[in-house]
Design a protein around this motif. Structure first.
Motif, PDB file in Angstrom:
ATOM      1  N   ASN A   1      29.650  36.389  44.369  1.00  0.00           N
ATOM      2  CA  ASN A   1      31.411  36.088  44.050  1.00  0.00           C
ATOM      3  C   ASN A   1      31.837  36.036  45.254  1.00  0.00           C
ATOM      4  O   ASN A   1      32.880  35.664  44.718  1.00  0.00           O
ATOM      5  N   ALA A   2      31.741  35.267  46.022  1.00  0.00           N
ATOM      6  CA  ALA A   2      32.605  34.372  47.521  1.00  0.00           C
ATOM      7  C   ALA A   2      32.711  32.928  46.283  1.00  0.00           C
ATOM      8  O   ALA A   2      33.832  32.899  46.345  1.00  0.00           O
ATOM      9  N   LEU A   3      31.851  32.549  45.942  1.00  0.00           N
ATOM     10  CA  LEU A   3      31.160  30.810  46.581  1.00  0.00           C
ATOM     11  C   LEU A   3      32.480  31.018  44.604  1.00  0.00           C
ATOM     12  O   LEU A   3      33.222  30.276  44.275  1.00  0.00           O
ATOM     13  N   ALA A   4      33.028  32.466  43.597  1.00  0.00           N
ATOM     14  CA  ALA A   4      33.184  31.794  41.684  1.00  0.00           C
ATOM     15  C   ALA A   4      34.792  32.461  42.442  1.00  0.00           C
ATOM     16  O   ALA A   4      35.641  31.373  42.046  1.00  0.00           O
ATOM     17  N   VAL A   5      35.282  33.218  43.465  1.00  0.00           N
ATOM     18  CA  VAL A   5      36.464  33.667  43.571  1.00  0.00           C
ATOM     19  C   VAL A   5      36.896  32.190  44.068  1.00  0.00           C
ATOM     20  O   VAL A   5      37.792  31.712  43.965  1.00  0.00           O
TER      21      VAL A   5
ATOM     22  N   VAL B   1      42.082  37.896  38.365  1.00  0.00           N
ATOM     23  CA  VAL B   1      42.061  36.650  37.268  1.00  0.00           C
ATOM     24  C   VAL B   1      40.487  37.666  36.919  1.00  0.00           C
ATOM     25  O   VAL B   1      40.100  38.405  36.274  1.00  0.00           O
ATOM     26  N   VAL B   2      39.142  37.285  37.963  1.00  0.00           N
ATOM     27  CA  VAL B   2      38.172  37.811  37.268  1.00  0.00           C
ATOM     28  C   VAL B   2      38.050  39.223  38.219  1.00  0.00           C
ATOM     29  O   VAL B   2      37.264  39.676  36.380  1.00  0.00           O
ATOM     30  N   GLY B   3      38.638  39.870  38.312  1.00  0.00           N
ATOM     31  CA  GLY B   3      38.717  41.257  38.079  1.00  0.00           C
ATOM     32  C   GLY B   3      39.122  41.941  37.086  1.00  0.00           C
ATOM     33  O   GLY B   3      38.041  43.231  36.656  1.00  0.00           O
ATOM     34  N   PHE B   4      39.924  41.770  37.077  1.00  0.00           N
ATOM     35  CA  PHE B   4      40.798  42.238  35.567  1.00  0.00           C
ATOM     36  C   PHE B   4      39.469  41.287  34.001  1.00  0.00           C
ATOM     37  O   PHE B   4      39.627  42.304  33.382  1.00  0.00           O
TER      38      PHE B   4
END
Lengths: 250, 296
Positions: B227-231, B249-252
């Motif tokens: 997750n950290a990498l993606a964000v 963006v990712v969360g929504f």
């Protein structure tokens, strides 16, 4: 009294010789100039005096990159500082302002000055900022502006202002006039004189073009290909026929 | 299942919470990278380390909850600092070695916990306040609200820290131009140690507030890292603003896919977001790492 003395300095980058058997000294309260063309070794000299080269050497070693070798001695107020880290040298009062107006582009002018005061107390930083603004009144109006949006001359004023916040005893200015208009050059040269007269700072300044700095320096050294070719007082250098031919085009 | 306004509101509320969780999971990773250029692939392991340490101090030593949390945050920060001093410092500047070293340390920490037998649902941390609220018609438990509130406070404190303290300003200086920063007396190894340590502390804080929602498991360490990498990739490595926007963006995207398309598509949406960003703007939304190359 001698402030700093460089004895037989040699600096290699791998097998390339950047400084060759270079010696010089600076007395307390002097303005000394080092004149030389591109790749003469001026920046290497500044990096060696400020200790940046020690940091570069460590980093290259860890990376397995370029091998940097330093021979010779630097004596500052009677102490051998040849192997001292850059931060310890700053603590002793040797402050370098790097070439090409080094400022932090994302930060505002005020923040740049605050970052420069890393080693100083809050009250000293405030004083230092006042001090910088007194020398360069143009900075006051720009305080909130991002440093990246300043012109070259404004960035150079800021860069010198930042060094002043550190309260240098020996200020090393690496090509402060590079790429500036003649008017801005004149203004900076005057500021350098005021530094000496009003604040008693010793200054070492490097330049490619001798014309703007020769009139104000007490003594000067001319280097070519890392080697000392000429040394003398500002007056002597100005009257030297070789210098006239090479740097004034007369 | 029919679409209702309540469902939409619920999805939005949980999307916001999900985004905030993503911010907390990645802000430390991103901060370390932004300051010293070190990609700390042990980040997820430090997150789990903090959780297990709190658990042990709480259940086995019997310390009060706040004390246990405090000790585990300090310990995690110390591990970050030691990691830099004794391992990363030697390979500084060789990016691949840094990644391999930190990933190796992460693996060692995580798999050591598995080896010790820390597996099972009993490994969990208690929620701070056992209560729940209604936002409109949506049911939200107190812990999730605490996460949102705590995150706002932490991001605010971080902002104050980097703009108004000497160390924070040094972080900003080093991040922008290391060699110039050195001319003002900063020590690059000390600042890098502090940056890894602060990143680790943020991982520990994230674990402290997020873990009570579920249980502690070793595999979560890998999820947090991903997750950290993606964000960070989507937002632009090293940019805190980017982390916040990318998390939203990712969360929504994750919550809305979950509700309206199907939960098995959630992971695909985040991966697709990474791919799209990498194709259109490889340095991320607010990234500056490759700006020059992109312009050319």
């Amino acid at each position: 009294m001698i402030m700093i003395e460089v004895q037989n300095l040699m600096v290699f980058f791998e097998n390339a010789l950047a400084l060759n058997d270079f010696s010089m000294k600076i007395e307390e309260g002097e303005i000394v100039g080092v004149i030389g063309s591109n790749s003469a070794g001026k920046t290497t000299l500044m990096n060696t005096l400020s200790g940046l080269i020690i940091d570069m050497r460590t980093k290259e070693k860890r990376k397995g990159g370029e091998r940097i070798t330093i021979y010779g001695k630097i004596i500052y107020r009677g102490e051998d500082i040849s192997e001292m880290s850059p931060s310890d040298r700053v603590k002793k009062g040797i402050v370098l302002s790097r070439e090409r107006h080094p400022v932090f582009h994302e930060s505002s002018v005020l923040e740049n000055l605050k970052i420069a005061g890393y080693l100083r107390k809050q009250s000293e930083i405030r004083e230092g900022i006042e001090y910088a603004c007194r020398l360069f009144p143009a900075l006051v109006a720009l305080k909130g502006r991002k440093a990246g949006f300043l012109s070259g001359g404004e960035q150079q004023m800021l860069a010198i202002g930042m060094s002043l916040v550190v309260r240098p005893k020996l200020l090393l200015l690496d090509e402060p006039l590079l790429g500036l208009s003649p008017m801005m050059q004149k203004m900076l040269v005057e500021a350098i004189c005021r530094l000496k007269d009003e604040f008693g700072t010793t200054v070492l300044v490097t330049e490619q073009f001798a014309r703007p700095v020769l009139p104000i320096i007490d003594r000067g050294y001319v280097i070519e290909n890392g080697m000392l070719t000429l040394a003398g007082t500002g007056r002597e250098l100005m009257d030297n026929p070789e210098i006239k031919a090479a740097y004034f085009g007369i | 299942m029919e679409d209702t306004p309540e469902m939409l509101l619920g999805t939005i509320v949980y999307a916001v919470i999900n985004s905030v969780i993503l911010i907390m999971m990645s802000i430390g990773f991103n901060l370390t990278f932004g300051i010293s250029g070190i990609s700390n692939f042990a980040y997820g392991a430090l997150y789990i380390f903090a959780a297990f340490t709190t658990y042990m101090l709480l259940q086995m030593v019997g310390l009060p909850y706040p004390v246990a949390v405090l000790i585990s945050i300090v310990l995690t920060a110390a591990i970050g600092a030691l990691m830099y001093r004794f391992i990363l410092m030697r390979v500084r500047g060789q990016v691949l070695s840094e990644v391999i070293a930190t990933f190796g340390i992460g693996l060692a920490i995580l798999e050591f916990f598995r080896y010790l037998g820390f597996v099972g649902v009993e490994y969990a941390l208690p929620v701070f306040i056992d209560d729940s609220f209604m936002i409109g018609d949506v049911f939200v438990d107190a812990q999730r609200l605490i996460i949102v509130a705590a995150s706002i406070v932490i991001v605010g404190l971080l902002w104050l820290f980097v703009h108004f303290t000497s160390l924070g300003l040094a972080f900003r200086g080093i991040a922008q131009d290391e060699r110039t920063a050195l001319t003002f007396g900063m020590d690059s190894d000390w600042i890098a140690t502090m940056s890894v340590s602060l990143g680790a502390a943020l991982a520990a804080i994230a674990a402290t507030i997020i873990i009570p929602l579920g249980t502690i498991s070793v595999s979560q360490g890998y999820d947090v890292l991903i997750n950290a990498l993606a964000v960070s990739i989507i937002g632009g490595l090293g940019s805190t603003g980017g982390v916040i926007v990318a998390s939203l963006v990712v969360g929504f995207a994750q919550r809305f896919t979950d509700t309206y398309i199907g939960s098995h598509w959630t992971m695909i949406v985040s991966l697709a977001a990474i791919l799209i960003v990498l194709v259109i703007k490889p340095s991320g939304i607010y990234g500056k790492q490759k700006e020059l190359e992109e312009r050319i």
